[in-house]
Design a protein around this motif. Structure first.
Motif, short mmCIF file in Angstrom:
data_model
loop_
_atom_site.label_atom_id
_atom_site.label_comp_id
_atom_site.label_asym_id
_atom_site.label_seq_id
_atom_site.Cartn_x
_atom_site.Cartn_y
_atom_site.Cartn_z
N LEU A 58 2.60 -4.23 -6.94
CA LEU A 58 1.99 -2.90 -6.73
C LEU A 58 1.27 -2.78 -5.40
O LEU A 58 1.19 -1.69 -4.85
N GLN A 75 3.70 -1.60 -3.15
CA GLN A 75 4.10 -0.21 -3.44
C GLN A 75 2.92 0.75 -3.40
O GLN A 75 3.07 1.93 -3.73
N SER A 86 2.90 4.67 -2.13
CA SER A 86 3.35 5.84 -2.90
C SER A 86 2.36 6.16 -4.01
O SER A 86 2.10 7.33 -4.30
N LYS A 87 1.80 5.12 -4.62
CA LYS A 87 0.80 5.37 -5.67
C LYS A 87 -0.41 6.09 -5.07
O LYS A 87 -0.91 7.06 -5.64
N LYS A 89 1.36 -2.15 4.83
CA LYS A 89 2.13 -1.10 4.11
C LYS A 89 1.56 0.28 4.40
O LYS A 89 2.31 1.24 4.59
N ASP A 134 -2.48 -5.03 -9.84
CA ASP A 134 -1.31 -5.83 -9.48
C ASP A 134 -1.52 -7.26 -9.98
O ASP A 134 -2.43 -7.95 -9.53
#
Ligand code: NAD
Ligand code: ZN
Length: 365
Positions: free
Chosen positions: A11, A14, A17-18, A53, A163
């Motif tokens: 996570l 990622q 996007s969250k 990121k 995460d």
């Protein structure tokens, strides 16, 4: 205030996007700006992944790295965090991410709640304790010379991104300490969860779907209690199972070089609460023995003898209990139990009974 707790693997990578999904929707030409509050240990392992990121997605980040440990829950550090956020001109619609354990969550959450009367706040908990306990429920705060967590607010995050990958770098002692709080949830009022942990603990200790399930069940349990009692006027008190004796032991060992960490003190506190319940003829010793056996299996301490160094006498230990905020007038409030996983709030516990009990326990050690 309703928010999601997203639990899974990968996570942090990622997170963009969250974060975009959960944040205040700014007009497209405005950049999203985030302060990331973290500590030195967590920064060394995980800050770079997250920042890279976010940068790839043109999200501006302001990392604020504090010393690891409880001493960061203080006014000077809080002020430092606030000054950095204000001097970078982050606005009300910008956000603060807490990337770390309970110390960072409490500190960053408190800052978020008071800067500009409330900034958006995202929790990314990195210890098991933070993932199953401190990131859920909205308590924020710092410590005072008069005691732990005495200055703070209730402030809920926009979302929690949990995460499990980050647990890979968590020292095993810290993991076990967090696990004690997970067992506590079973012992409060979910004996089936306790039994499930007895069977599945090895899988809970390693990365995978069972670990995710255990974290999710713990969060759900805490969320259920809090939804009914956000400001701790009733059932939320049950979450203090093992904590009155636990805090007493933390205070007693605070200056030892090899002091107990919170979850370890809670593990011994849970056993003491059960033994005290035995003494009041509420449960049979087999209940306590079963919990003790499980704690031993996973490597948690279970008795006063497991504490390195010498403990003060029972009278002194009682003064630590009396400083605890769960004391009203001459009666003590304790979480006791009627059976495995059937805890209840006992409001009229006599200090003398506790003193006698502690004397016995110390004699055996
Ligand atoms: P912590 O935040 O101090 O973290 C423990 C240690 O692990 C630190 O040294 C930290 O740097 C390190 N660490 C964290 N994540 C790591 C990772 N992924 N890899 C490697 N190292 C990592 O302690 P904690 O046990 O998470 O939290 C304790 C704090 O939480 C206490 O201050 C307590 O008061 C608070 N708390 C708050 C609530 C609440 O409802 N707000 C509930 C329970 C506890
Ligand atoms: Zn605790």
């Amino acid at each position: 205030h309703c928010y999601d707790i997203v639990i899974g693997s990968g996570l942090i990578a990622q997170a963009v996007s969250k974060i975009k999904h959960y944040l205040y929707q700014k007009s497209s030409h405005q950049k999203i700006r985030l302060a990331i509050v973290t500590d030195k240990n967590v920064a060394a392992f995980h800050l770079n992944t997250l920042q890279t990121k976010l940068a790839e997605n043109e999200i501006y980040t302001l990392p604020i790295i504090v010393e690891a440990g409880e001493q960061s829950k203080s006014f000077p550090i809080l002020q430092n965090v606030i000054d950095k956020i204000l001097s970078a001109r982050l606005e009300r619609g910008d956000s603060i991410i807490a990337l770390g354990g309970g110390v960072i969550g409490d500190l960053a959450g408190f800052a978020a709640s008071i800067i500009r009367r409330g900034m958006h706040f995202i929790q990314m908990p990195t210890t098991l304790l933070a993932q199953i306990d401190s990131s859920v429920g909205g308590k924020t705060g710092i410590n005072s010379p008069y005691g732990k967590n005495l200055i703070g607010t209730f402030y809920q995050p926009q979302c929690v991104i949990t995460d499990i990958d980050v647990l890979g770098t968590l020292p095993s002692r810290e993991f076990r300490a967090g696990y004690a709080e997970m067992v506590k949830y079973g012992l409060i009022n979910q004996p089936h969860f306790f039994e499930w942990l007895e069977k599945n603990w090895q899988k809970v200790f390693s990365k995978g779907p069972i670990q995710i399930e255990a974290i999710a069940r713990s969060c759900q349990f805490k969320a259920d209690i809090i939804t009914h009692d956000e400001y701790e006027t009733g059932q939320r008190t049950l979450l203090n199972l093992g904590h009155t004796f636990g805090h007493m032991l933390e205070t007693a060992t605070i200056y030892d070089s090899n002091r107990l960490i919170h979850g370890e003190a809670v593990a011994i506190g849970i056993i003491l609460a059960h033994q005290f319940s035995e003494q009041l003829n509420l449960i049979s010793p087999t209940v306590t023995q079963r919990i003790k056996a499980h704690f031993k299996t996973v490597g948690l301490p279970t008795q006063l003898q497991d504490i390195p160094g010498k403990l003060p006498n029972a009278e002194t230990l009682m003064t630590f209990i009396a400083q605890d905020k769960k004391v009203s007038q001459n009666n003590l409030t304790f979480i006791l139990t009627r059976a495995l996983g059937q805890s209840f709030i006992a409001k009229n516990v006599s200090p003398n009974a506790v003193l006698t009990f502690l004397k016995q326990k110390l004699m055996k050690s």
